[in-house]
Design a protein around this motif. Structure first.
Motif, short mmCIF file in Angstrom:
data_model
loop_
_atom_site.label_atom_id
_atom_site.label_comp_id
_atom_site.label_asym_id
_atom_site.label_seq_id
_atom_site.Cartn_x
_atom_site.Cartn_y
_atom_site.Cartn_z
N LEU A 4 1.07 30.54 51.41
CA LEU A 4 1.22 31.55 51.72
C LEU A 4 0.97 32.27 49.39
O LEU A 4 0.47 33.19 49.54
CB LEU A 4 0.85 32.83 52.20
CG LEU A 4 0.98 32.35 53.54
CD1 LEU A 4 1.75 32.60 54.87
CD2 LEU A 4 -0.61 32.61 54.09
N ALA A 5 1.39 32.05 49.66
CA ALA A 5 2.78 32.09 47.78
C ALA A 5 1.19 32.12 47.36
O ALA A 5 0.99 32.54 46.15
CB ALA A 5 3.83 32.54 47.55
N ARG A 17 -5.40 33.99 58.25
CA ARG A 17 -5.39 33.53 57.12
C ARG A 17 -5.24 31.91 56.66
O ARG A 17 -6.10 31.32 56.00
CB ARG A 17 -4.17 34.26 56.59
CG ARG A 17 -4.25 35.65 55.69
CD ARG A 17 -3.36 36.47 55.38
NE ARG A 17 -3.81 35.53 54.00
CZ ARG A 17 -3.51 35.54 52.69
NH1 ARG A 17 -2.03 36.22 52.11
NH2 ARG A 17 -3.94 35.31 51.81
N LYS A 19 -1.49 30.14 36.24
CA LYS A 19 -2.28 29.48 37.32
C LYS A 19 -2.55 27.78 37.54
O LYS A 19 -3.14 27.57 36.58
CB LYS A 19 -3.20 30.01 37.93
CG LYS A 19 -3.20 32.12 38.49
CD LYS A 19 -4.32 32.88 38.06
CE LYS A 19 -4.25 33.88 38.41
NZ LYS A 19 -4.94 34.78 38.98
N ASP A 44 -7.95 34.52 50.10
CA ASP A 44 -8.16 35.14 51.50
C ASP A 44 -7.68 34.14 52.60
O ASP A 44 -7.07 34.40 53.59
CB ASP A 44 -9.18 36.02 52.19
CG ASP A 44 -10.32 37.08 50.49
OD1 ASP A 44 -8.55 37.99 51.09
OD2 ASP A 44 -10.39 37.24 49.95
N MET A 100 -1.79 30.91 48.17
CA MET A 100 -2.84 31.89 48.40
C MET A 100 -2.97 33.46 47.73
O MET A 100 -3.68 33.89 46.99
CB MET A 100 -3.03 31.92 49.96
CG MET A 100 -3.53 30.85 50.30
SD MET A 100 -3.20 30.61 52.71
CE MET A 100 -4.49 31.45 52.54
N ASP A 101 -1.92 33.55 47.88
CA ASP A 101 -2.01 35.16 47.02
C ASP A 101 -1.88 35.46 45.43
O ASP A 101 -2.69 36.53 45.43
CB ASP A 101 -0.05 36.11 47.67
CG ASP A 101 -0.62 36.52 49.36
OD1 ASP A 101 -1.62 36.58 49.29
OD2 ASP A 101 0.41 36.44 49.74
N LYS A 102 -1.49 34.51 45.03
CA LYS A 102 -1.59 34.38 42.92
C LYS A 102 -3.19 34.37 43.27
O LYS A 102 -3.11 35.00 42.02
CB LYS A 102 -0.21 33.09 43.05
CG LYS A 102 -0.48 32.81 41.24
CD LYS A 102 1.32 32.07 41.27
CE LYS A 102 0.51 31.80 39.41
NZ LYS A 102 1.78 30.70 39.52
N HIS A 103 -3.67 33.66 43.60
CA HIS A 103 -4.72 32.71 43.28
C HIS A 103 -5.92 33.51 43.88
O HIS A 103 -6.97 33.83 43.68
CB HIS A 103 -5.21 31.88 43.58
CG HIS A 103 -4.53 30.82 42.77
ND1 HIS A 103 -3.54 30.21 43.29
CD2 HIS A 103 -4.59 30.11 41.33
CE1 HIS A 103 -2.35 29.52 41.96
NE2 HIS A 103 -3.29 29.73 41.23
N GLY A 104 -5.67 34.59 44.90
CA GLY A 104 -6.97 35.60 45.66
C GLY A 104 -7.29 35.25 46.19
O GLY A 104 -8.54 35.14 46.94
N ASP A 124 5.07 29.20 53.55
CA ASP A 124 5.61 30.68 52.91
C ASP A 124 5.06 30.36 51.26
O ASP A 124 4.41 31.73 51.32
CB ASP A 124 6.98 31.81 52.34
CG ASP A 124 7.35 31.87 53.96
OD1 ASP A 124 6.17 32.54 54.88
OD2 ASP A 124 8.29 31.91 54.22
N PHE A 149 -6.16 37.96 58.68
CA PHE A 149 -6.66 38.57 57.57
C PHE A 149 -7.13 39.67 57.94
O PHE A 149 -7.18 41.02 57.27
CB PHE A 149 -7.40 37.58 57.02
CG PHE A 149 -8.39 38.41 56.12
CD1 PHE A 149 -8.25 38.48 54.55
CD2 PHE A 149 -9.78 38.42 56.14
CE1 PHE A 149 -9.07 39.09 53.73
CE2 PHE A 149 -10.57 38.67 55.54
CZ PHE A 149 -10.42 39.45 53.98
#
Length: 376
Positions: A65-66, A120, A339, A74, A68-72, A62, A114
């Motif tokens: 994935l967080a 993903r 970031k 995929d 990854m989501d924070k930095h776009g 998790d 994805f």
């Protein structure tokens, strides 16, 4: 999101719980040591500050994935971080590689999708590369990795089974990996350890990480070139960490030294510079000028081959990476949302390469990785 704008991270690590437990059980390097101020990961002798802080970000999906989501990001193609398995016995390494590869398949396959055709998370497995192991045992694990649908390659250090990657005993391994279409991610661990090189001043981890790791990759890859590995296995796909270390800048010097050395002058089928176009590189270099130079060096490789050699676009062999979870932001109380520089600076570097078109930059961010790992 279209394929042209995908962001794919090929250099992103983890320590799966089984591996973290192994490190916790050890009383010597490599190990995880519990301290009053938090757990510390120690993977090299004489690490500054008693090692680096380690926590759930190293194994919790998790949190990956967080990030990854924070930095776009995929898609991530994750791999176990060094030191891998060469500190274990043959039986321990064989069992651990098999179990960790199964764990990694579960980590990836049970994660989110994805798109209807892409996950993903994908992975690069481990091989039991330890001294005295039988080559058939290694080949069995190559077969195992190839059978796991979410594992698309293997991460490998530079020592092979004790004698380096130019060891003749590894010939069946290169052949099997090539036949299976797996990618080898060549990643350093030991660096350059001589005190004659680093001197007596305390410079923390800067010299071993900034210079020793890339030079380790440079030497290992050069030894493979000199041994003719890429002549005998032309379909072998090798991804070099940290943009190939010093190999691109030293490639013409290498070629000249080979030409003038009777021991190796007639050994290779091509000029040494030609082999750089057979390799792949992550874009973990932190600067546009460096990426542009690596790309142009790859792109010129074709002219050193035979008259029928197909030209290679340098950018087509480069891929985005972050080196997560290493080198996190240096935070203060106001910047808890910061970031990671490894993402921001490497994306900025890709954007800043003057000789790349927008389509080439987009491909470096994602499409090149999908093609390399057979995901497109």
């Amino acid at each position: 999101m279209s394929a042209r704008t995908l962001l794919v991270d090929v250099h992103t690590h983890l320590y799966l719980p089984r591996y973290a437990s192994l490190l916790r059980s050890r009383a010597s390097v490599p190990m995880i040591r519990s301290r009053a101020d938090g757990d510390r990961l120690i993977i090299l002798d004489n690490e500054p500050s008693g090692g680096r802080p380690v926590g759930s970000q190293y194994w919790d999906r998790d949190q990956k994935l967080a990030f990854m989501d924070k930095h776009g990001i995929d898609i991530s193609i994750v791999s176990t971080a060094n030191p891998w398995l060469d500190f274990l016995s043959v039986s321990e390494a064989t069992s651990m590689a098999n179990s960790l590869n199964q764990d990694l398949e579960e980590y990836c396959s049970s994660g989110p999708s994805f798109s209807p055709t892409l996950q993903r998370l994908y992975g690069m497995g481990l091989l039991p590369l330890v001294p005295s192991i039988s080559v058939p045992t290694i080949l069995d694990e190559v077969d195992h990795v190839a059978q796991l649908p979410h594992l698309r390659g293997v991460i490998m250090g530079t020592r092979g089974i004790g004698k380096g990657l130019d060891d003749d005993a590894l010939e069946p391994v290169w052949s099997k990996i090539s036949d299976k279409g797996l990618v080898i991610f060549l990643h350093p661990h030991y660096g350059v350890s001589s005190s004659d090189v680093w001197g007596e001043k305390d410079n923390g981890h800067v010299l071993p990480l900034a210079l020793g790791f890339p030079f380790e990759t440079t030497v290992a890859t050069t030894r493979m070139i000199l041994a003719g590995v890429f002549d005998r296995h032309p379909s072998l796909k090798i991804l070099l960490a940290h943009s190939g270390g010093a190999l691109p800048i030293l490639s013409s010097r290498l070629a000249s030294c080979i030409t003038h050395d009777p021991v190796v002058a007639s050994r290779l089928q091509h000029d040494a510079r030609w082999y750089l176009g057979k390799l792949y590189y992550d874009a973990v270099a932190y600067g546009a000028e460096e990426l542009g130079f690596v790309s142009s060096t790859i792109g010129r490789a074709g002219k050193y081959g035979t008259p029928t050699t197909e030209a290679v676009a340098g950018s087509s062999h480069m891929t985005f990476g972050t080196d997560h979870p290493f080198f996190p932001p240096i935070l203060d109380a106001v910047k808890q949302d910061s970031k990671w520089m490894s993402v921001v600076e490497n994306l900025k570097a890709i954007d800043g390469v003057r000789d790349w078109s927008e389509a080439e930059k987009s491909a470096v961010r994602g499409q090149n990785a999908l093609k390399l790992f057979g995901l497109n």
